[in-house]
Design an enzyme around this catalytic site. Structure first.
Site: not given
Ligand code: BGC
Length: 882
Positions: A455, A715
């Site tokens: 990502e 996270e």
């Molecule tokens: C990200 C996040 C983001 C979120 C929102 C994730 O895949 O890693 O930090 O804010 O998606 O959908």
């Protein structure tokens, strides 16, 4: 000069932080310290203190003054009129004739050099040569891809992954590298190593070639002599191209590095070296018309190395090195190859139960580097890839791998350190270190969500919620201002704002809080640095965004959008339309403030819109002081963003407090609620509950991840769960800074260092110093090199009471609020009883019994006796037990 600064306290010392003359000024910048390549139409000069008296700022070139201006007392910036400046000219400047800085202007015009094509997968070397010229010589280089420049075989500068990631449909950035003094008489050879990078490589899980099929590079050599500036050489069809011996060079997937055999003792230092390959004419290509501007932000560079601490061999032939902490960068190997070897290094953040590399949470990110080496000694390292890892799995190593054979090389945009937090509790020290490590690792050209899985995108809410903490710890102005440009580039014509910048349309638009970063981040830069230019640039875009949201709202209620309180634990969901409406109200109020700051006429319009939306919020979601759906996040946004009628505020805060108690002092907040929950509790008289949540060791909590050995921020609260192990592989990063937002609470509400949250001024000129001792911590101290000078705030508890210390810079107003109770006039200030200072230092008793006073510039130490702090000590005994 501040008249109050002369408070006479007999027998006491009040050493000043900043005093005249301005020779003591520090932090002189023109965007960055002494930048080379400034394209701002009117460069802004700044210093990190308020001038104690009016001073003259001069700008000179070649010893001749080209501009001077008188700047008033209290200022910390001045703009140089652009028409006084020439392109490619080194300038020096001074404030008050003492402190001096420098900057070199950029091209200040369109980009003229042709573009040469690279390879969509591999790294190539582009080569051209030119003849030595007298004068000052610069290389201006850029790419759609990532490049390194070499002069006569020697790498120029330290920048990694240049020119970074922008919205390439709109712009890319160039950097100036001075060649004067590096050139040799006669012919000089210039090389550009070019790899796909973000432009043509894998980006954000969407596969490769997102922006274009072929990376391209462009460069020009410019000379300044007595006749002015001339372009003497540029990339063109006379250049050649050849393979670099890196047939895979992908930021996300990894890199393959070839190195030929080496004579004994002559270690090959890849990346200084190329493998022999056939040279072919370079191919000139036409790229779309985009802006090519000087990079305003600090370059990505190596910020350090971390040695491996141990090596295991979970299965024969598979060796796993542990670097002891989660990092972002790549692995450098020292190899003695007895014959040709093929070494494969894979990177991951965790291990499986059997000690193998855990890669499930990487999604499609291969994070795999290969080294094809001839016999001999090698020091090898990839150049065009980036990994998030703690462990490196090595196969194909000749013999037994030892920790000395490899080290992690850390990459970051390397923002200057501006703040520190010192605490007595080792766990909290680790937390602060983890926040810093996740910040550094996720600031690689753009602020990203995570560095390991496929990502790695510029997620807007992540930086929005973490921005305040980050801007205490690091100097973010140039970096985030450049990113705001990228965010604006991604705004849709109808006003919709993307979730990630650089924009990746498939990640969506419009989510409340996420897209509101377009308002929040420029506002942060104004509040911290007095950066009204980013505000100005973002003003129309933020109005278009606010108008777009208003048009979607029905009766002031904004429909719920996708993301809500992202990753909140628990079963009761905060209604998405509550979050959406609250975020709209928050942005409307900020847009009204921005209009005021910029002298624009729209403040009443957005002020009224705020009143309309907050009224709708109250009708839709509140019943008296209580929310219909009671959640911590619901109360946190309602209280933090002033959506509760003033007369209900105390009762609403009480309802939140009851909810927190009923939930066993565990937070139940995600990305939206977490940055607000503890500050709201501390601000509404429930600091003890904020502390209990912070001191919680069970799931979910910050200490839970610390107890599990985290070295960067997780996270999700349950990234690893004591009963269920590693969670949700598709969405489980161990290096995500968003929940590092608790750093802001530690600065403002624990150490007590902050600007006045109710203020709207810029540049950290109005301080609110409000220490809030936390049980389990016996001391906390924050220091912040703000735009207005160095501020300090902290406290230390001992058996005899609590000592509070502050440092207030010149030209700054500071209100201190001490959490003392009872007969606190027995306190001493710098050794003298406070009660004897009622004229010089008048103190007010607050409704809760605390003490408030305005602190003049200087260094202050208050010693509050046990009688005035007994309640704190009592709380410690009480709350210290978990
Ligand atoms: C990200 C996040 C983001 C979120 C929102 C994730 O895949 O890693 O930090 O804010 O998606 O959908």
């Amino acid at each position: 000069m501040n008249q109050n600064s002369g408070v006479q306290v007999s027998g006491a010392q009040t050493p000043r932080i900043r005093t005249a003359p301005p020779g003591s000024l520090a932090g002189l910048t023109c965007g960055l310290p002494d930048p080379v390549g400034v394209d701002e139409p009117s460069p802004r000069l700044s210093w990190d203190a308020r001038l104690p008296e009016a001073a003259t700022v001069t700008v000179s070139a070649g010893g001749h003054e080209v501009w001077r201006a008188s700047v008033p007392a209290g200022s910390h910036v001045v703009d140089v009129p652009g028409e006084r400046l020439d392109p490619l000219m080194p300038y020096t400047w001074s404030v008050g004739g003492y402190a001096t800085g420098a900057f070199t202007t950029g091209l200040r015009g369109g980009w003229k050099a042709p573009w040469l094509a690279g390879d969509p997968r591999a790294a190539v070397s582009l080569r051209g040569s030119f003849t030595w010229r007298p004068g000052r010589v610069w290389l201006a280089a850029t790419a759609l891809g990532v490049y390194r420049a070499l002069l006569n075989g020697v790498r120029l500068g330290e920048e990694e992954l240049a020119p970074g990631w922008t919205d390439y449909g709109h712009r890319t950035r160039y950097r100036l590298l001075e060649l004067t003094g590096l050139l040799t008489p006669g012919e000089n050879e210039l090389k550009l190593w070019l790899a796909p990078g973000w432009y043509a490589g894998h980006v954000a899980g969407g596969g490769p070639r997102r922006y274009g099929d072929r990376p391209a590079a462009s460069a020009q050599v410019l000379v300044r002599d007595d006749d002015g500036v001339r372009r003497v050489f540029a990339t063109d069809a006379a250049w050649t191209r050849r393979d670099l011996g890196r047939p895979r060079a992908d930021l996300v997937m990894g890199e393959t590095v070839h190195a030929p055999s080496q004579p004994a003792g002559a270690a090959s230092e890849v990346p200084a070296q190329e493998v022999p390959a056939q040279e072919v004419p370079a191919q000139e290509i036409v790229v779309p018309e985009i802006v090519v501007e000087a990079d305003p932000a600090p370059p990505v560079r190596v910020i350090g190395t971390v040695p491996a601490v141990s090596v295991t061999e979970p299965v024969p032939g598979v060796q796993v090195a542990d670097f002891g902490r989660n990092v972002v960068g790549r692995v450098r190997l020292r190899v003695d190859a007895p014959g040709p070897v093929r070494i494969v290094v894979r990177h991951g953040e965790e291990l499986t139960a059997t000690g193998r590399l855990y890669t499930d949470n990487l999604r499609t990110a291969d994070q795999r580097d290969e080294f094809l080496l001839g016999p001999g000694s090698h020091v090898v390292e990839p150049a065009f890839t980036l990994h998030g890892f703690r462990y490196a799995e090595v196969t194909g190593w000749p013999g037994a791998l030892t920790p000395d054979d490899l080290e992690a090389v850390l990459l970051s945009s390397a923002l200057a350190v501006t703040g520190s937090l010192t605490v007595s509790d080792p766990a909290v020290r680790q937390l602060v270190a983890n926040i810093g490590a996740s910040a550094d690792g996720n600031l690689v050209s753009v602020p990203t969500d995570c560095p390991q899985r496929d990502e790695r995108a510029g997620w807007t809410a992540d930086i929005s919620v973490f921005g305040s903490t980050l801007s205490f710890l690091r100097h973010t102005q140039a970096f985030l201002s450049g990113w705001v440009t990228t965010l604006i580039d991604g705004q849709r014509a109808d006003g919709a704002v993307p979730h990630v910048a650089p924009v990746l349309p498939e990640y969506g638009y419009d989510s409340p809080v996420w897209s509101d970063a377009l308002v929040e981040v420029p506002w942060l830069l104004w509040r911290r640095y007095g950066d009204d230019r980013t505000l100005r640039r973002a003003y129309d875009p933020m109005r278009r965004w606010a108008d777009y949201c208003l048009a979607q709202a029905e009766g002031g209620i904004r429909p719920g959008r996708a993301l809500g309180d992202w990753l909140a634990p628990g079963t009761v969901e905060t209604p998405k339309s509550l979050i959406a409406t609250a975020a709209l109200a928050r942005s409307l109020r900020l847009v009204a403030h921005v209009a005021d700051v910029l002298g624009e006429p729209h403040a009443p319009e957005y002020g009224e819109a705020f009143t309309h939306v907050s009224g709708a919020f109250q009708r839709a979601f509140l019943s008296g002081p209580k929310l219909h759906t009671e959640t911590q996040t619901g109360y946190a946004v309602a209280l933090a963003w002033d959506l509760v009628p003033p007369e209900d505020r105390i009762a609403s805060a009480q309802a939140l407090a009851d909810l927190v108690r009923a939930g066993g002092h565990r937070l139940m907040t995600g990305f939206v609620g977490t940055p607000l929950l503890l500050p709201v509790l501390s601000e509404t008289g429930h600091h003890d509950l904020a502390c209990r949540i912070f001191n919680q060791e069970g799931y979910p909590s910050w200490r839970y991840q610390l107890r599990a050995g985290a070295t960067t921020m997780w996270e999700r609260w349950d990234a690893w769960h004591h009963r269920h192990g590693l969670q949700t592989p598709a969405m489980n990063s161990f290096n995500h800074y968003a929940y590092g937002c608790v750093g802001d609470w530690l600065f403002r509400h624990v150490a007590g260092l902050g600007d006045d949250p109710r203020g709207t001024g810029g540049g950290f000129g109005e301080l609110l110093l409000r220490p809030g001792p936390v049980p389990l911590l016996r001391e906390a101290h924050a220091r912040y090199d703000s735009a207005s000078g160095t501020v300090e705030s902290g406290w230390r508890a001992g058996p005899g009471g609590v000592q509070f210390t502050f440092a207030v810079p010149e030209g700054v107003s500071a209100r201190a609020v001490l959490p003392v109770r009872g007969a606190w006039d027995g306190m001493t200030v710098n050794g003298t009883f406070l009660m004897g200072l009622s004229e010089q230092l008048p103190a007010t008793r607050l409704a809760d019994g605390g003490c408030a006073l305005n602190l003049p510039p200087g260094r202050w130490s208050f010693t509050a006796p046990a009688a005035a702090t007994a309640h704190l000590l009592q709380e410690w005994d009480d709350l210290g037990r978990r």
